[in-house]
Design an enzyme around this catalytic site. Structure first.
Site, PDB file in Angstrom:
ATOM      1  N   LYS A  30       0.614  -0.836   0.372  1.00  0.00           N
ATOM      2  CA  LYS A  30       0.033  -0.292  -0.252  1.00  0.00           C
ATOM      3  C   LYS A  30       1.030   1.325  -0.373  1.00  0.00           C
ATOM      4  O   LYS A  30       1.244   2.345  -0.928  1.00  0.00           O
ATOM      5  CB  LYS A  30      -1.398   0.145   1.471  1.00  0.00           C
ATOM      6  N   ARG A  50     -10.259   0.763   7.894  1.00  0.00           N
ATOM      7  CA  ARG A  50      -9.952  -0.733   8.222  1.00  0.00           C
ATOM      8  C   ARG A  50     -11.568  -1.337   8.684  1.00  0.00           C
ATOM      9  O   ARG A  50     -11.008  -2.619   8.756  1.00  0.00           O
ATOM     10  CB  ARG A  50      -9.275  -1.092   9.364  1.00  0.00           C
ATOM     11  N   ARG A  57      12.050  -5.370   4.813  1.00  0.00           N
ATOM     12  CA  ARG A  57      11.385  -3.898   4.820  1.00  0.00           C
ATOM     13  C   ARG A  57      12.224  -3.139   5.653  1.00  0.00           C
ATOM     14  O   ARG A  57      12.787  -3.322   7.356  1.00  0.00           O
ATOM     15  CB  ARG A  57       9.910  -3.722   5.008  1.00  0.00           C
ATOM     16  N   ARG A  79      10.578  -1.111  11.636  1.00  0.00           N
ATOM     17  CA  ARG A  79       9.686  -0.731  11.893  1.00  0.00           C
ATOM     18  C   ARG A  79       9.391  -1.404  12.814  1.00  0.00           C
ATOM     19  O   ARG A  79       9.476  -2.883  12.842  1.00  0.00           O
ATOM     20  CB  ARG A  79       8.414  -0.805  11.192  1.00  0.00           C
ATOM     21  N   ARG A 138      -0.908  -8.819  13.170  1.00  0.00           N
ATOM     22  CA  ARG A 138      -1.880  -8.165  11.637  1.00  0.00           C
ATOM     23  C   ARG A 138      -2.702  -8.506  11.458  1.00  0.00           C
ATOM     24  O   ARG A 138      -3.493  -8.246  10.525  1.00  0.00           O
ATOM     25  CB  ARG A 138       0.112  -7.402  11.787  1.00  0.00           C
TER      26      ARG A 138
HETATM   27  P1  AP5 Z   1       4.729  -1.196   1.775  1.00  0.00           P
HETATM   28  O1  AP5 Z   1       4.209  -0.779   0.506  1.00  0.00           O
HETATM   29  O2  AP5 Z   1       5.376  -0.747   2.679  1.00  0.00           O
HETATM   30  O3  AP5 Z   1       3.737  -1.928   2.122  1.00  0.00           O
HETATM   31  P2  AP5 Z   1       2.194  -2.104   2.902  1.00  0.00           P
HETATM   32  O4  AP5 Z   1       1.320  -2.345   2.467  1.00  0.00           O
HETATM   33  O5  AP5 Z   1       2.260  -0.499   3.441  1.00  0.00           O
HETATM   34  O6  AP5 Z   1       2.652  -2.502   4.775  1.00  0.00           O
HETATM   35  P3  AP5 Z   1       1.934  -1.838   5.969  1.00  0.00           P
HETATM   36  O7  AP5 Z   1       3.394  -3.465   6.689  1.00  0.00           O
HETATM   37  O8  AP5 Z   1       2.375  -0.985   6.267  1.00  0.00           O
HETATM   38  O9  AP5 Z   1       1.366  -2.065   6.084  1.00  0.00           O
HETATM   39  P4  AP5 Z   1      -0.193  -1.971   8.036  1.00  0.00           P
HETATM   40  O10 AP5 Z   1      -1.331  -2.147   7.110  1.00  0.00           O
HETATM   41  O11 AP5 Z   1       0.594  -2.928   8.413  1.00  0.00           O
HETATM   42  O12 AP5 Z   1       0.876  -0.913   8.345  1.00  0.00           O
HETATM   43  P5  AP5 Z   1      -0.206   0.408   8.903  1.00  0.00           P
HETATM   44  O13 AP5 Z   1       1.161   1.635   8.823  1.00  0.00           O
HETATM   45  O14 AP5 Z   1      -1.087   0.666   7.595  1.00  0.00           O
HETATM   46  O15 AP5 Z   1       5.859  -2.595   1.400  1.00  0.00           O
HETATM   47  C1  AP5 Z   1       5.597  -4.018   2.144  1.00  0.00           C
HETATM   48  C2  AP5 Z   1       7.525  -4.145   1.990  1.00  0.00           C
HETATM   49  O16 AP5 Z   1       7.126  -5.615   0.849  1.00  0.00           O
HETATM   50  C3  AP5 Z   1       8.831  -3.096   1.015  1.00  0.00           C
HETATM   51  O17 AP5 Z   1      10.072  -3.440   1.828  1.00  0.00           O
HETATM   52  C4  AP5 Z   1       8.426  -3.378  -0.053  1.00  0.00           C
HETATM   53  O18 AP5 Z   1       9.379  -2.410  -0.517  1.00  0.00           O
HETATM   54  C5  AP5 Z   1       8.395  -4.230  -0.545  1.00  0.00           C
HETATM   55  N1  AP5 Z   1       6.908  -4.422  -1.562  1.00  0.00           N
HETATM   56  C6  AP5 Z   1       6.582  -4.280  -1.995  1.00  0.00           C
HETATM   57  N2  AP5 Z   1       5.286  -4.554  -3.067  1.00  0.00           N
HETATM   58  C7  AP5 Z   1       6.577  -5.344  -3.531  1.00  0.00           C
HETATM   59  C8  AP5 Z   1       6.304  -6.083  -4.677  1.00  0.00           C
HETATM   60  N3  AP5 Z   1       4.694  -6.004  -5.860  1.00  0.00           N
HETATM   61  N4  AP5 Z   1       7.115  -7.476  -4.761  1.00  0.00           N
HETATM   62  C9  AP5 Z   1       8.071  -7.249  -3.682  1.00  0.00           C
HETATM   63  N5  AP5 Z   1       8.145  -6.773  -2.486  1.00  0.00           N
HETATM   64  C10 AP5 Z   1       7.386  -5.497  -3.120  1.00  0.00           C
HETATM   65  O19 AP5 Z   1      -0.751   0.021   9.974  1.00  0.00           O
HETATM   66  C11 AP5 Z   1       0.618   0.122  11.518  1.00  0.00           C
HETATM   67  C12 AP5 Z   1      -0.418   0.366  12.623  1.00  0.00           C
HETATM   68  O20 AP5 Z   1      -0.980   1.183  12.739  1.00  0.00           O
HETATM   69  C13 AP5 Z   1      -1.772  -1.123  12.648  1.00  0.00           C
HETATM   70  O21 AP5 Z   1      -1.133  -2.224  12.943  1.00  0.00           O
HETATM   71  C14 AP5 Z   1      -2.850  -0.581  13.338  1.00  0.00           C
HETATM   72  O22 AP5 Z   1      -2.189  -0.416  15.165  1.00  0.00           O
HETATM   73  C15 AP5 Z   1      -2.092   0.791  13.107  1.00  0.00           C
HETATM   74  N6  AP5 Z   1      -3.384   1.654  12.349  1.00  0.00           N
HETATM   75  C16 AP5 Z   1      -3.084   1.636  11.320  1.00  0.00           C
HETATM   76  N7  AP5 Z   1      -4.276   2.601  10.687  1.00  0.00           N
HETATM   77  C17 AP5 Z   1      -5.570   2.258  11.509  1.00  0.00           C
HETATM   78  C18 AP5 Z   1      -6.733   2.058  11.316  1.00  0.00           C
HETATM   79  N8  AP5 Z   1      -7.281   2.459   9.766  1.00  0.00           N
HETATM   80  N9  AP5 Z   1      -7.188   1.836  12.083  1.00  0.00           N
HETATM   81  C19 AP5 Z   1      -7.357   1.291  13.631  1.00  0.00           C
HETATM   82  N10 AP5 Z   1      -5.603   1.176  13.398  1.00  0.00           N
HETATM   83  C20 AP5 Z   1      -4.839   1.279  12.566  1.00  0.00           C
HETATM   84 MG    MG Z   2       2.271   0.898   5.259  1.00  0.00          MG
END
Ligand code: AP5
Ligand code: MG
Ligand code: ZN
Length: 221
Positions: A13, A88, A127, A160, A171
């Protein structure tokens, strides 16, 4: 254009949101990144969110919704935005719709990046993220040109704290619990587009741009 980008932890994402931002020039609003920013600044929202984020669980709706509502009211969102990682839960989706309706606006498109569970674990394991501009890197799939430094801004790369084995598993469990209801919500609306996120970063970008009706000039990575 008001876009929602959904997907599992590690689906790409953040990676793809940055490509869309470069193409459309609208702000990238990542709920996780906003929460991490609040935590780093020592804001109350960060303090409230921290215990949930540390466990890999969802931060309560009222905390996240308040933060996003505030952000999308900012002047830079007038021409649109990319919401990433939000909503979410159904409650978050409904509140978002109501908030936009109040302004005579609506979400235009919702893209859901689909990736298998084993691939998610592989991606999160390698990552590294820029502390300054949040750009994600991967030791194998998208390494930085200089180890430990961001290609774009030169910022320091870090891992992270919620990318540990235990928290990643939690997660993903939470995602499996909640996401089907959110995708169902948007598919009833006819706004949901699925994108095959299992491909390489460039291929996913191409499919995503196509799904969103955005012209891919092929000049962004
Ligand atoms: P990356 O692009 O970083 O993946 P991502 O989808 O952004 O994954 P996240 O881990 O950030 O998602 P998340 O939902 O757990 O975390 P968030 O910060 O939103 O890519 C991942 C890796 O793969 C990278 O190394 C990249 O280089 C590689 N990659 C990407 N695409 C690729 C491809 N096509 N091929 C190969 N490699 C690839 O949330 C964190 C926390 O915040 C949650 O756990 C929760 O506690 C809280 N939170 C956030 N939003 C909410 C909400 N709306 N409601 C409640 N709690 C929330
Ligand atoms: Mg992310
Ligand atoms: Zn950077």
């Amino acid at each position: 254009m008001r876009i929602v980008l959904l997907g599992a932890p590690g689906a790409g994402k953040g990676t793809q949101a940055q490509a869309i931002v470069r193409r459309l020039g609208v702000p990238h609003i990542g709920s996780g990144a906003l929460l991490r920013g609040a935590l780093e600044r020592g804001d109350e929202i960060g303090f409230l969110a921290k215990p949930y984020m540390d466990r890999g669980e969802l931060v309560p709706d009222d905390v996240v919704v308040g933060m996003i509502r505030e952000r999308i009211k900012a002047p830079d969102c007038e021409r649109g935005f990319i919401l990433e990682g939000f909503p979410r839960t159904i409650a978050q989706a409904r509140t978002l719709d109501r908030a936009l309706e109040g302004e005579g606006e609506a979400i235009d498109k919702v893209a859901y990046i689909k990736v298998s569970l084993s691939e998610l674990v592989r991606r999160l394991g390698g990552r590294w993220i820029c502390r300054n501009c949040q750009k994600p890197y991967h030791v194998l799939f998208s390494p930085p040109r200089v180890e430990g430094r961001c290609d774009v801004c030169g910022g320091e790369l870090y891992q992270r704290p919620d990318d540990t084995d235990y928290t990643v598993r939690r997660r993903i469990e939470i995602y499996l619990d909640y996401m089907p209801r959110v995708t169902e919500y948007y598919s009833v609306d006819g706004k949901l587009m699925e994108v095959d996120g299992e491909q390489g970063i460039k291929e996913v970008q191409r499919e995503l741009f196509w799904a969103l009706g955005v012209e891919d000039e092929g000049n962004s990575d």
